[in-house]
Write an enzyme that holds these catalytic residues in place. Structure first.
Site, PDB file in Angstrom:
ATOM      1  N   TYR A  78      10.548  -8.335   7.852  1.00  0.00           N
ATOM      2  CA  TYR A  78      10.995  -7.484   9.273  1.00  0.00           C
ATOM      3  C   TYR A  78      11.911  -8.321   9.913  1.00  0.00           C
ATOM      4  CZ  TYR A  78       7.740  -4.021   7.873  1.00  0.00           C
ATOM      5  OH  TYR A  78       7.004  -3.134   6.915  1.00  0.00           O
TER       6      TYR A  78
ATOM      7  N   HIS B 171      -0.895  -6.922   5.295  1.00  0.00           N
ATOM      8  CA  HIS B 171      -0.150  -7.436   4.186  1.00  0.00           C
ATOM      9  C   HIS B 171      -0.991  -8.823   3.675  1.00  0.00           C
ATOM     10  CE1 HIS B 171       4.163  -5.903   5.599  1.00  0.00           C
ATOM     11  NE2 HIS B 171       3.449  -4.918   4.691  1.00  0.00           N
TER      12      HIS B 171
ATOM     13  N   ARG C 133       5.923   3.518   9.445  1.00  0.00           N
ATOM     14  CA  ARG C 133       5.292   2.225   9.389  1.00  0.00           C
ATOM     15  C   ARG C 133       6.256   1.073   9.611  1.00  0.00           C
ATOM     16  NH1 ARG C 133       0.788  -0.719   7.043  1.00  0.00           N
ATOM     17  NH2 ARG C 133       1.557  -2.124   5.259  1.00  0.00           N
TER      18      ARG C 133
ATOM     19  N   HIS D 257       6.879   6.635   5.637  1.00  0.00           N
ATOM     20  CA  HIS D 257       6.732   5.214   5.114  1.00  0.00           C
ATOM     21  C   HIS D 257       7.736   4.336   6.267  1.00  0.00           C
ATOM     22  CE1 HIS D 257       4.478   2.006   3.303  1.00  0.00           C
ATOM     23  NE2 HIS D 257       5.804   1.118   3.043  1.00  0.00           N
TER      24      HIS D 257
ATOM     25  N   ARG E 271      -0.407   3.146   6.522  1.00  0.00           N
ATOM     26  CA  ARG E 271       0.379   3.885   5.199  1.00  0.00           C
ATOM     27  C   ARG E 271      -0.217   5.484   5.169  1.00  0.00           C
ATOM     28  NH1 ARG E 271      -1.766  -1.023   3.374  1.00  0.00           N
ATOM     29  NH2 ARG E 271      -0.403  -2.569   2.528  1.00  0.00           N
TER      30      ARG E 271
ATOM     31  N   LYS F 130      -4.870  -1.412   0.777  1.00  0.00           N
ATOM     32  CA  LYS F 130      -4.652  -1.787  -0.498  1.00  0.00           C
ATOM     33  C   LYS F 130      -5.680  -2.952  -1.061  1.00  0.00           C
ATOM     34  CE  LYS F 130       0.206  -0.801  -1.313  1.00  0.00           C
ATOM     35  NZ  LYS F 130       1.713  -1.117  -1.505  1.00  0.00           N
TER      36      LYS F 130
END
Length: 310
Positions: free
Chosen positions: A291, A282, A259, A256, A165, A188
């Site tokens: 994806y 994730h 990524r 982004h 990110r 995150k």
């Protein structure tokens, strides 16, 4: 209607504060996530107080009829909240009420069974391998100062080559230079992951470091702005915007998107979905599974071009 925390009933605001503290401490929720929770739940409680003509103790929150929840959702849609945003707010409200029921007792089954609005999930919009390479090259040609050009190219190379990110790339300190073969990235929610570093990324960062006019002290940001402070992500967004316009790429070709392209190209090359989940950081495999839809859509597009309908 969203109400400031200070205007809520004391029992309600205290319960929300404790719930948010738990989300932060036990779940490792990021500050921005906690703030989003606060806005969502405070908005719901503010509406509820007005809808009922006043607020009462916490016990009233564990016996809510589904009609109250539906009234709140209708009011949110009426004021222009999107289906996606309302679904997120509903999830926060359900989490809060479920926590109260677990703590104080009560039955919130009717609330938990309430369905949120349907919305079409937006799929990631990656660029092609060729476009990603061209973007990196074009980004390196935007700035007049060689060190700035090298900096921008190094950042975008990390986004595409390591799937970072933009916030993760810009949070790197100079202690990370020279880049090792693997990076330990804090993403995150404070979650850590290990990311392999391609030679191209190491070389791009090394070139930037050689040209950078500022002292790269280990505890200082690796990527610097024109005055020596930490690099503002808006500058990378701006240089990417100029590069994609020059290349004739769509507005979705953002930092982004690099990524997303990293993940999609790995998947196309036969990468394992679980491994890609780990590389991206994730928390849920369902997020990474988006994806597969992207890749399937791309394959269908190629198929339809090769086999047009009669």
């Amino acid at each position: 209607m969203q109400a400031p925390l200070t205007l809520l009933a004391p029992a309600w605001s205290e319960a929300m504060t404790r719930w948010l503290d738990q989300r932060r401490a036990l779940d490792g929720a990021a500050a921005k996530t906690v703030e989003a929770y606060r806005r969502d739940v405070a908005g719901f409680l503010g509406f509820l107080a007005q809808h009922r003509g006043g607020a009462d103790g916490v016990h009233t929150l564990t016996d809510l009829p589904a009609t109250d929840l539906r009234s709140w959702m209708a009011a949110e849609r009426a004021r222009g909240l999107s289906a996606r945003s309302l679904a997120r707010s509903l999830s926060a409200v359900k989490g809060f009420l479920s926590w109260i029921a677990d703590r104080d007792g009560g039955d919130v089954t009717a609330v938990l069974q309430a369905r949120g609005p349907k919305y079409r999930r937006r799929l990631p919009r990656p660029v092609s391998v060729e476009a990603a390479t061209n973007l990196i090259d074009m980004v390196g040609e935007q700035a007049r100062d060689p060190w700035v050009a090298a900096r921008d190219e190094a950042v975008v190379t990390l986004l595409y080559g390591c799937g970072l990110r933009i916030s993760e790339a810009l949070s790197l300190t100079a202690a990370a230079h020279p880049l090792p073969e693997v990076l330990r990235i804090t993403g995150k929610g404070g979650k850590e992951r290990i990311v392999p570093v391609l030679p191209a990324a190491r070389e791009a960062v090394a070139r930037y470091a050689r040209l950078c006019p500022f002292d790269l002290a280990p505890n200082e940001p690796l990527f610097r702005g024109a005055r020596g402070g930490g690099l503002n992500p808006r500058l990378i967004q701006s240089v990417m915007e100029k590069a994609r316009m020059q290349l004739g790429l769509p507005a979705t070709a953002t930092p982004h998107a690099m990524r997303h392209s990293f993940a999609t190209h790995l998947l196309s090359a036969g990468g394992d979905l679980r491994a890609i989940q780990e590389l991206l950081g994730h928390a849920s495999l369902s997020t990474t599974q988006a994806y597969t839809a992207v890749d399937a859509a791309r394959l269908m597009e190629v198929y339809e071009k090769a086999h047009p309908r009669a």
